[in-house]
Enzyme design. Sequence first.
Site, PDB file in Angstrom:
ATOM      1  N   HIS A  10       0.840  -1.112  -0.048  1.00  0.00           N
ATOM      2  CA  HIS A  10      -0.242   0.005   0.102  1.00  0.00           C
ATOM      3  C   HIS A  10       1.126   1.124   0.026  1.00  0.00           C
ATOM      4  CE1 HIS A  10      -3.583  -2.431   1.077  1.00  0.00           C
ATOM      5  NE2 HIS A  10      -2.741  -3.215   1.571  1.00  0.00           N
ATOM      6  N   HIS A 186      -8.086  -8.492  -1.097  1.00  0.00           N
ATOM      7  CA  HIS A 186      -7.727  -8.666   0.006  1.00  0.00           C
ATOM      8  C   HIS A 186      -8.803  -9.747   0.523  1.00  0.00           C
ATOM      9  CE1 HIS A 186      -5.106  -5.335  -0.190  1.00  0.00           C
ATOM     10  NE2 HIS A 186      -4.431  -5.427   0.964  1.00  0.00           N
ATOM     11  N   GLU A 189      -7.123 -12.801   5.297  1.00  0.00           N
ATOM     12  CA  GLU A 189      -6.081 -12.382   6.416  1.00  0.00           C
ATOM     13  C   GLU A 189      -7.003 -12.326   7.609  1.00  0.00           C
ATOM     14  OE1 GLU A 189      -3.318  -8.578   7.165  1.00  0.00           O
ATOM     15  OE2 GLU A 189      -5.126  -8.223   6.162  1.00  0.00           O
ATOM     16  N   ASP A 267       3.490  -5.591   2.185  1.00  0.00           N
ATOM     17  CA  ASP A 267       2.341  -4.895   2.462  1.00  0.00           C
ATOM     18  C   ASP A 267       2.396  -3.437   3.208  1.00  0.00           C
ATOM     19  OD1 ASP A 267      -0.361  -5.225   3.342  1.00  0.00           O
ATOM     20  OD2 ASP A 267      -0.213  -6.341   5.180  1.00  0.00           O
ATOM     21  N   ASP A 268       2.819  -3.352   4.546  1.00  0.00           N
ATOM     22  CA  ASP A 268       2.908  -1.806   4.724  1.00  0.00           C
ATOM     23  C   ASP A 268       4.508  -1.600   5.545  1.00  0.00           C
ATOM     24  OD1 ASP A 268       0.015  -0.578   4.068  1.00  0.00           O
ATOM     25  OD2 ASP A 268      -0.500  -2.567   5.506  1.00  0.00           O
TER      26      ASP A 268
END
Length: 323
Positions: A10, A186, A189, A267-268
């Site tokens: 992201h 997504h 998760e 991811d982040d």
Amino acid sequence: MVLKAELHCHIEGAASPALVEAQARKYGADVSSFIRDGAYCWRDFTTFLIAYDRAASLFRTAEDYALLAETHLTELARQGAIYSEFFTSPDHAERAGLSPQAYTEGLGEGIARAKRAAGIEARMIVTGVRHFGPEAVEKAARFAVTCGHPLVTGFGVAGDERVGHPRDFVRAFDIAREAGLGITIHAGEFGGADSVEAALDHLRPSRIGHGVRAIEQPDLLRRIAEEGIVLEVCPVSNIVLKVFPDFARHPFLQLRAAGCRLTLNSDDPPHFRTRLAREYEVAAEHFGLREAALLALTRTAVEAAFVDEETRAALLARIEAGS
């Protein structure tokens, strides 16, 4: 150095604390509630989302976003990455007072700068935010197909997986698919295997962001393998967010043994104290993958990338050449 490629990151979540602090000084903002001692601080997934949104709010102009993309991608190139896709969020742009078009143009400029400086190729995946509701996600899809930016090649949904059901977003994904955009979502998760199954049934993606909870349902694993669905796995994120308690109990190897096509992603990254290179290191140290197996993950990422075939062939050639 093993060549790398990333499909799941992201862009606002890739902003380092140092860059966000510089943006805060620029705009006279206080970031002490979510950055301390040069690191992001949050307690759980909900407070992580709050920290993410507050950091994102400090990118307010096209040039701010050009700087963010350029910084992120040149750092990835230093880690050996030859390709990157990142998720963009028109909703975050609008909440920061920037039009989605200017936001996308700014990110595109950053991609161009990084390619000139470091040779890394990149593309953008426009995402709707599922906890903003179906109308917001459909609006994001319409923007993705009408913005006209050549580097926007995919569409997906991110945000809080605990909100909404994939059937709520069918129209948005139909809009994107009919326009020829690559499809990812997504799932699996914080939602279980049923979340992945519902995404496949209703939205027909070629890739699933995360997808690791599919391990809970053997029939679903077989389906993912048989249909060639690519899972965008983010091991460090999964441990930090307590999806799994530790790497020993992460299902990466079981997913691989079941024939699922896997990729490694950050991811982040600064929120989870990771980077793409660390994800590859984790795969080597905790999952026992050697260089050939790691390079195969990179190859899978390029094969699944939302790019034109000429670009894909050039990237695969770089992998074969080792540079």
